[in-house]
Structures are given as structure tokens and as C-alpha cells.
Design a protein around this motif. Structure first.
Motif, PDB file in Angstrom:
ATOM      1  N   GLU A 187       0.731  -1.222   0.010  1.00 50.76           N
ATOM      2  CA  GLU A 187      -0.032   0.165  -0.126  1.00 50.76           C
ATOM      3  C   GLU A 187       0.926   1.286  -0.041  1.00 50.76           C
ATOM      4  O   GLU A 187       0.341   2.186   0.458  1.00 50.76           O
ATOM      5  N   GLY A 188       2.051   1.222  -0.531  1.00 48.91           N
ATOM      6  CA  GLY A 188       3.024   2.438  -0.602  1.00 48.91           C
ATOM      7  C   GLY A 188       2.578   3.679  -0.986  1.00 48.91           C
ATOM      8  O   GLY A 188       2.701   4.443  -0.615  1.00 48.91           O
TER       9      GLY A 188
ATOM     10  N   ILE B 231       0.317  -1.556  12.746  1.00 51.43           N
ATOM     11  CA  ILE B 231       0.253  -1.941  11.197  1.00 51.43           C
ATOM     12  C   ILE B 231       1.305  -3.349  11.046  1.00 51.43           C
ATOM     13  O   ILE B 231       2.427  -3.316  11.285  1.00 51.43           O
ATOM     14  N   ALA B 232       0.527  -4.355  10.624  1.00 59.55           N
ATOM     15  CA  ALA B 232       1.264  -5.686  10.405  1.00 59.55           C
ATOM     16  C   ALA B 232       1.623  -5.495   8.803  1.00 59.55           C
ATOM     17  O   ALA B 232       0.813  -5.416   7.927  1.00 59.55           O
ATOM     18  N   ASP B 233       2.902  -5.573   8.575  1.00 58.61           N
ATOM     19  CA  ASP B 233       3.492  -5.409   7.146  1.00 58.61           C
ATOM     20  C   ASP B 233       3.513  -7.028   6.422  1.00 58.61           C
ATOM     21  O   ASP B 233       4.573  -7.445   6.965  1.00 58.61           O
ATOM     22  N   ASN B 234       2.845  -7.179   5.546  1.00 55.86           N
ATOM     23  CA  ASN B 234       2.714  -8.644   5.168  1.00 55.86           C
ATOM     24  C   ASN B 234       3.851  -8.485   3.895  1.00 55.86           C
ATOM     25  O   ASN B 234       3.218  -8.754   2.442  1.00 55.86           O
ATOM     26  N   GLU B 235       5.092  -8.656   4.019  1.00 53.53           N
ATOM     27  CA  GLU B 235       5.829  -8.894   2.904  1.00 53.53           C
ATOM     28  C   GLU B 235       5.685  -7.773   1.750  1.00 53.53           C
ATOM     29  O   GLU B 235       5.931  -8.238   0.655  1.00 53.53           O
TER      30      GLU B 235
ATOM     31  N   MET C 263       6.346   0.430   0.863  1.00 52.55           N
ATOM     32  CA  MET C 263       5.419   0.560   2.023  1.00 52.55           C
ATOM     33  C   MET C 263       6.510   0.325   3.591  1.00 52.55           C
ATOM     34  O   MET C 263       6.316   0.882   4.493  1.00 52.55           O
ATOM     35  N   SER C 264       7.292  -1.032   3.256  1.00 50.62           N
ATOM     36  CA  SER C 264       8.075  -1.243   4.464  1.00 50.62           C
ATOM     37  C   SER C 264       8.864  -0.080   4.879  1.00 50.62           C
ATOM     38  O   SER C 264       9.021   0.222   6.182  1.00 50.62           O
TER      39      SER C 264
ATOM     40  N   PRO D  45      12.056  10.196  -3.636  1.00 47.87           N
ATOM     41  CA  PRO D  45      10.866  10.764  -4.031  1.00 47.87           C
ATOM     42  C   PRO D  45       9.647   9.781  -4.420  1.00 47.87           C
ATOM     43  O   PRO D  45       8.776  10.179  -4.057  1.00 47.87           O
ATOM     44  N   LYS D  46       9.962   8.681  -5.254  1.00 44.94           N
ATOM     45  CA  LYS D  46       8.969   8.007  -5.705  1.00 44.94           C
ATOM     46  C   LYS D  46       8.117   7.255  -4.705  1.00 44.94           C
ATOM     47  O   LYS D  46       7.000   7.062  -4.787  1.00 44.94           O
ATOM     48  N   VAL D  47       8.834   7.030  -3.587  1.00 43.59           N
ATOM     49  CA  VAL D  47       8.461   6.194  -2.357  1.00 43.59           C
ATOM     50  C   VAL D  47       7.521   7.172  -1.584  1.00 43.59           C
ATOM     51  O   VAL D  47       6.513   6.891  -1.180  1.00 43.59           O
TER      52      VAL D  47
END
Length: 412
Positions: free
Chosen positions: A14-15, A35-39, A44-45, A283-285
């Protein structure tokens, strides 16, 4: 420290959207995010790790485990480890935005009115469609998608649960409906007893938006649906396939309900506050527009006929006047538009083409004069008295249709 309200979520890739989602809920008074970050592998990470380091979120790495749906796994862990960390805890998704009726005053006026005996509040969806967008386009999600379904749309029966930390007794296999401790009441947002539809937990008998609702941007644009939504699968492990039929079933745009300008301006400011905390990231992130700029589909292979009837009225002569717009798959005029009523096709006795820059803004490929005003002779009216009758733009032969059928209500 126990906070007033926290949100728990499980997310994957969902970045492009996470900053707006966080900014929105911070703006309305949410104080903690778990927030659980699913790989994730789309940036997003990195965003969550940077914000975790600054105390904005709590990021929980969530690797996949065989035969265990990520959402169930994450919610069990969050409920066990963090369930008592907030007076109120809400489990929602990254495409769901809590919308207090009080607007700019946030969540707290609603929370202050919840009776002390209430342990859980079921909050219904308000499903938002694509606003007829094919490509993403620039701007925030809450700005780009301003059209939603009618309140009584059946999918809006779904609810998510706002629960008191001390009333949470654990999770169930249904992430919409959490387990309450003994003696606590479960209500809707009007504080009336929550009645499940045909006994199905997670579906309410009626759709209630008093005080609070969830704006559910479930599909976004056609391109975002295929490139972001479908590609990452379902966190619940549900077997229902997300495909073109899923998109069309949720692409409801009947009601224009845009974000008030003052909320949009405050949201933009909050997004910029969070973005400033990510100075070390590319910037893209950090930027939504840049992050989804490459998310494109080829219109030649993915476009479809599009259109909508915006209004249908009777003129002084008793003729039916239908106003709307229609585009071929290539974004061009429908050469000989007509109106389908039930299984009958009626050619207009007069046709006027109208400039629709609003449609062209949503569909950059579109010819601007795609707007239509079709006048049909009064002899079509008896066909609209049949049960379930509706209007739809079609071509003269009736082989192509444009947009959803629209029920017709005779003006009083």
C-alpha cells in the motif's frame, strides 16, 4: 500509556496510499497505529520503518505462514499484544477511511456520546466507485474518487467493529465482527442494538451512517484495481475472486459526495507533515503521484465502453429527457445513441451533444463533446411502468451499452 483511540491493520503493498491513510486518521484524532506489514515490496516497508522510528506507527513484520490467512494471523497477534493499549481500538483496511459526521471536529464528539455500557460499535461501509476513472490521475484518493453508492446499496451492509480495549475478548474467523466480553452491548452508530442481516455476523440489517461511517475506496480506478488490488491477493484468504465482475459490482457512482474543501486542505497539510519525516527516502516512495505514475494500462487492450445517465426528467410536452454521457472503448462519440428501457430500445426524436470537460478530466482519452441530451417521445413512458424498469444509454442496434441502468422515478 493508554491512548484514546488506536487503529490496527494488516497491509501489503500500500506504499502509494499509506501516507494519506495515516494523515487522514491522524487528522480526525487517531493517536496510535499498529500495522502488520505482510511482505511488502513497493516501498511501504521503508515508509512504515521510518515512521516507526519516529513513534508515529508500530510496524509488525508479518511473513506469510502456510494455510494461515495473513489478516487472521495479524489480528490475533495485535489483539493479544496490544488490545489493552487503547480505550478504543478499530480494525480496518488501507482502503477504508473513518468519516465522522462531525467532519472537521474529528472522532472525539462521537466517542464522547457512546454509552458506558457499550463495548462495540458496528460501523457501516459507504462504498465509493471509480468516478469513471480509467487511469489513476493525480491527487489524493479522497479527492479523486468523489462518487459513491446510495446508502441502501446492499454491500454497505458490511460493518467493521470499533471496540473498547477492555471489552475485547478475542478475535473470530470473521474480522468484521470481534468477540465481546460478558455484559457488554453491541450497537450501531445510532447506538441502537446491532441486528445482523439474516444472522450473518459482519452484515447489518440496515445501513446506518449516523455519527460515523467508513468510506470504502475498494476499487479506485480501473488501472489501480488491476495493478494494485488484484495483484496482491486477499489478506483474509477468501476464495472470492477479484476480477472484472468484482470491479463492476462495486463501481457505484450514483451519488456525488466530494470531500469538503476544508477537510481536503487539512489533509494535504498533514500528508506534507508526514512526508517531511521521510526525507531520506526516494521521492517516488514519498509521493503518491510519483508512486503510481507508472501504474498504467494500455487503453487499446483494456478500455471498455463507458457512460452514465445523470438525470431523467419529463419536459413540458410530456417527453422523456435523458441527460448523461457515453464513450466508445476508444474514447470517441457513440455515433447513434439510443435509450434502452427494459428490453426495448428507443431512438431519440432529438439529440444534442454537450461539452463535458469533467468527463474528459477523468478520462484523458475522451472526446470532450461526449455529453448527451436525448429526447424520447412520450410513447416510451408506458414501458417504464413495468416492475424493475430502468434507463440505459445504448447504441441504435442495442448491442453496446454504456454505464449502469438507472431507475426512473416519475416526477411528482
Amino acid at each position: 500509556m493508554v491512548v484514546r483511540v488506536a487503529i490496527a491493520a494488516v497491509m501489503k503493498n500500500e506504499g502509494p496510499y499509506i501516507l494519506e491513510w495515516l494523515a487522514w486518521h491522524r487528522m480526525i484524532g487517531v493517536e496510535r497505529f499498529i500495522i502488520a506489514d505482510n511482505e511488502s515490496n513497493d516501498g511501504m516497508s521503508e515508509i512504515l520503518s521510518a515512521l516507526d522510528a519516529q513513534g508515529i506507527v508500530t510496524r509488525i513484520p508479518l511473513p506469510n505462514r502456510p494455510k494461515i490467512p495473513p489478516q487472521i494471523d495479524a489480528y490475533d497477534r495485535i489483539a493479544r499484544d496490544h488490545g489493552k493499549d487503547a480505550d478504543w481500538l478499530f480494525f480496518i483496511d488501507a482502503d477504508e477511511f473513518l468519516r465522522p459526521e462531525s467532519g472537521i471536529d474529528g472522532l472525539h464528539p462521537f466517542l464522547d456520546r457512546i454509552p458506558e455500557t457499550v463495548g462495540a460499535v458496528g460501523v457501516n461501509w459507504a462504498v465509493y466507485g471509480s468516478s469513471e476513472r480509467f487511469q489513476p490521475g493525480p491527487g489524493l484518493v479522497t479527492r479523486r474518487f468523489a462518487n459513491r453508492a446510495e446508502q441502501d446499496f446492499s454491500v454497505n451492509r458490511h460493518y467493521k467493529t470499533l471496540i473498547r480495549g477492555r471489552a475485547l475478548a478475542g478475535m473470530t474467523d470473521n474480522v468484521h465482527h470481534l468477540r465481546l466480553g460478558m455484559g457488554w452491548k453491541r450497537v450501531n452508530t445510532a447506538f441502537a442494538p446491532l441486528v445482523n442481516f439474516n444472522g450473518h455476523e459482519g452484515l447489518s440489517e440496515t445501513v446506518v451512517w449516523d455519527g460515523l461511517r467508513i468510506q470504502h475506496y475498494v476499487i479506485k480506478s480501473w488501472t489501480e484495481f488491476w495493478k494494485k488490488k488484484v495483484s496482491r491477493g486477499r489478506a483474509t484468504g477468501a476464495s472470492q475472486q477479484r476480477n472484472g465482475n468484482f470491479f463492476r459490482a462495486h463501481d457505484r457512482n450514483e451519488v456525488y459526495d466530494p470531500l469538503p474543501p476544508e477537510l481536503h486542505d487539512r489533509l494535504l497539510a498533514e500528508v506534507e507533515t508526514l512526508r517531511a519525516m521521510l526525507g531520506g527516502l526516494a521521492p517516488k516512495v514519498r509521493n503518491l503521484d510519483l508512486a503510481i505514475a507508472e501504474e498504467k494500462l494500455n487503453p487499446d487492450t483494456h478500455m471498455r465502453p463507458r457512460g452514465n445517465i445523470d438525470a431523467a426528467t419529463l419536459n413540458a410536452e410530456g417527453d422523456l429527457v435523458a441527460r448523461g454521457w457515453a464513450l466508445t472503448a476508444a474514447g470517441q462519440h457513440v455515433e447513434e445513441p439510443a435509450i434502452r428501457i427494459g428490453d426495448q430500445t428507443f431512438q431519440p426524436k432529438s439529440l444534442r451533444r454537450i461539452a463535458r470537460p469533467d468527463v474528459q478530466n477523468a478520462h484523458p482519452d475522451a472526446v470532450v463533446t461526449c455529453g448527451l441530451e436525448l429526447v424520447l417521445a412520450a410513447d416510451c413512458l408506458p414501458h417504464m411502468d413495468k416492475p424493475g424498469s430502468s434507463l440505459q444509454i445504448c447504441d441504435t442496434l442495442g448491442s453496446d451499452t454504456f454505464g449502469r441502468p438507472r431507475p426512473f422515478v416519475t416526477p411528482s
